[in-house]
Design an enzyme around this catalytic site. Structure first.
Site, PDB file in Angstrom:
ATOM      1  N   GLU A   1       0.802  -1.221   0.000  1.00  0.00           N
ATOM      2  CA  GLU A   1       0.000   0.000   0.000  1.00  0.00           C
ATOM      3  C   GLU A   1       0.844   1.285   0.000  1.00  0.00           C
ATOM      4  OE1 GLU A   1      -2.791  -0.265   3.233  1.00  0.00           O
ATOM      5  OE2 GLU A   1      -3.772  -2.028   2.428  1.00  0.00           O
TER       6      GLU A   1
ATOM      7  N   GLU B   1      -5.569  -8.545   0.873  1.00  0.00           N
ATOM      8  CA  GLU B   1      -6.252  -8.172   2.122  1.00  0.00           C
ATOM      9  C   GLU B   1      -7.720  -7.893   1.834  1.00  0.00           C
ATOM     10  OE1 GLU B   1      -4.670  -4.890   4.402  1.00  0.00           O
ATOM     11  OE2 GLU B   1      -2.612  -5.595   4.098  1.00  0.00           O
TER      12      GLU B   1
HETATM   13  O1  IFM Z   1      -4.289  -2.984   9.161  1.00  0.00           O
HETATM   14  C1  IFM Z   1      -4.215  -2.462   7.874  1.00  0.00           C
HETATM   15  C2  IFM Z   1      -3.043  -3.064   7.131  1.00  0.00           C
HETATM   16  O2  IFM Z   1      -1.844  -2.856   7.793  1.00  0.00           O
HETATM   17  C3  IFM Z   1      -2.927  -2.462   5.756  1.00  0.00           C
HETATM   18  N1  IFM Z   1      -4.197  -2.520   5.051  1.00  0.00           N
HETATM   19  C4  IFM Z   1      -5.370  -2.079   5.742  1.00  0.00           C
HETATM   20  C5  IFM Z   1      -5.473  -2.747   7.091  1.00  0.00           C
HETATM   21  C6  IFM Z   1      -6.743  -2.283   7.818  1.00  0.00           C
HETATM   22  O3  IFM Z   1      -6.712  -0.916   7.983  1.00  0.00           O
END
Ligand code: IFM
Length: 458
Positions: free
Chosen positions: A181, A365
């Protein structure tokens, strides 16, 4: 969405049975990140990171929480791997803490490296694929002291770190991700200051993004040379932008939101250019780009990791930007984020149309936070089960529309340090009691386990 009769009951978790996600070659996993779970921030030669510094500043993190202990995974890694294996997943996504494995002179820190070697060995012994992210936000503080991602040199230091890790861990990693990210690192870290290092300037955000992506591109041939058997990719968070007002200005606001969230990262990676509309939104923030940079940034990757959580409702701000106007009456999570699975399907299908060079995708994710409590030894997280089922259906819909999605990782394995929200927001499918470090699989974990075991058996 599957027809109602095909929907699983509320307590069970499964993708539509006819979808490729149910097949044995689809990769199912759970994900975490170093700073969010490891703790042990001063052990075995680990150097300070920007998150140690940032979280120590009063007011930056809810309740003043820090990653000092987190889930104590640094000491509990063996039983945590057993827990992961018990879920029946195919893969585990983790990140390496840069300040744990490399000293200020760029030399390896053996004790830190050994931790990851032991961890990866144990995961492999359990038959789990290892998806390893090199940078999930815990920049060594000594690099931030020299300008962090605003300093072009950090991209070259990142390439050296990727070199060290891929030489040391060659053969132990199934898939490398350079960055997690970069949008969050650049925008939240340097643009609005909500994340470490907490700087606030639009020009900083675009320059930091450029150096992050440059570091990614510099690392790719190094990973290939040192560890040719592993896949190489990067992980992007994506956001859906919608609008409740059907005017050209408001539709443009939604477009600008998606430009800022998605195209700012995917454009350079997959087209070798920043989207022009980004600089319509943020005039005067063009980064300094040296000749050859865009070619480096857009080097081919084996896969793209996609992290998806929610939709935002946008309206024009009357000038050249947008404002976020939360919708009433929609389902939300503990983060306040709208539950909108269709956004994931629509974005994936849109990317296939937009990017001729879109590589195979892993959903690296997806998940939600809820205020979960243990009662009589169980955690009833029905909302999460429904959330996941609906997102499985969205991914299945994208695959049916021709998008090449190869895997799905739940965020997260266990409750952990949710950055500026500290420990209050619980994303895990396993509950963590931070006072005792007791792990309790929530009903969602049990449901996932039942689905994955049935899939393996069938
Ligand atoms: O916890 C975070 C993660 O570290 C990166 N993506 C989003 C998740 C939730 O906010």
């Amino acid at each position: 969405m599957p027809p109602t009769s095909a929907r699983p009951p509320l307590s069970s978790l499964a993708p539509p049975s006819a979808s490729p996600m149910a097949r044995p070659d689809f990769t199912w996993g759970v994900a975490t990140a170093s700073y969010q779970i490891e703790g042990a921030i001063a052990e075995d030669g680990r150097l300070p990171s920007i998150w140690d510094t940032f979280s120590a500043v009063p007011g930056k993190v809810l309740n003043g929480d820090t990653g000092e202990v987190a889930c104590d995974h640094y000491h509990r890694w063996e039983s945590d791997v057993d827990l992961i294996a018990s879920l029946g997943v195919d893969a585990y996504r983790l990140s390496i803490a840069w300040p744990r494995v490399m000293n200020e002179q760029g030399k390896p820190n053996r004790a830190g490296l050994d931790f990851y070697k032991r961890l990866l060995d144990r995961l492999e012994s359990k038959g789990l694929q290892r998806f390893v992210t090199l940078y999930h936000w815990d920049l060594p503080q000594h690099l931030e002291d020299r300008g962090g991602w605003l300093n072009r040199d950090t991209a070259y230091r990142f390439a050296e770190y990727a070199d060290l890790m891929s030489r040391e861990l060659t053969g132990q990693v199934s898939a490398w991700a350079t960055l997690n990210e970069p949008w969050c690192s650049a925008f939240l870290g340097y643009g609005n200051g909500h994340h470490a290092p907490g700087l606030v300037d639009g020009r900083y955000a675009t320059q930091a993004m450029h150096h992050l992506l440059l570091g990614h591109g510099l690392a790719l041939p190094i990973l290939q040379a040192n560890d040719p058997g592993a896949k190489r990719g990067i992980v992007a968070n994506i956001g859906r932008g919608g609008t409740d007002r059907d005017t050209p200005e408001d539709r443009d606001a939604a477009h600008l939101f998606e430009t800022q969230h998605n195209a700012w990262v995917l454009g350079p990676l997959l087209k070798g250019e920043y989207p022009k509309d980004l600089f319509r939104l943020w005039p005067g923030t063009e980064p300094l780009v040296l000749p050859g940079d865009m070619g480096i940034i857009s080097r081919p990757i084996d896969y793209l990791g996609i992290n998806y959580y929610f939709r935002s409702n946008l309206r024009s701000d009357g000038a050249h930007g947008f404002v976020d106007v939360p919708l009433d009456g929609v389902e939300r999570t503990q983060m306040g984020w709208e539950v909108y699975p269709q956004g994931l399907q629509d974005l994936l299908i849109g990317f296939k149309a937009e990017y001729a060079r879109l590589p195979p995708i892993y959903i690296t994710e997806n998940g939600m936070a809820s205020d979960d409590q243990v009662a009589n030894g169980t955690v009833d997280d029905t909302q999460r089960i429904a959330f996941l089922n609906r997102h499985f259906a969205a991914v299945a819909g994208a695959i049916e529309a021709g998008v090449d999605v190869r895997g799905y990782f739940v965020w997260s394995l266990m409750d952990n340090y949710e950055w500026s929200f500290g420990y209050e927001r619980r994303f895990g499918i396993v509950h963590v009691d931070y006072a005792t470090q007791q792990r309790t699989p929530k009903n969602s974990a049990k449901a996932l386990q039942a689905f994955l075991n049935a899939r393996k058996a069938g």
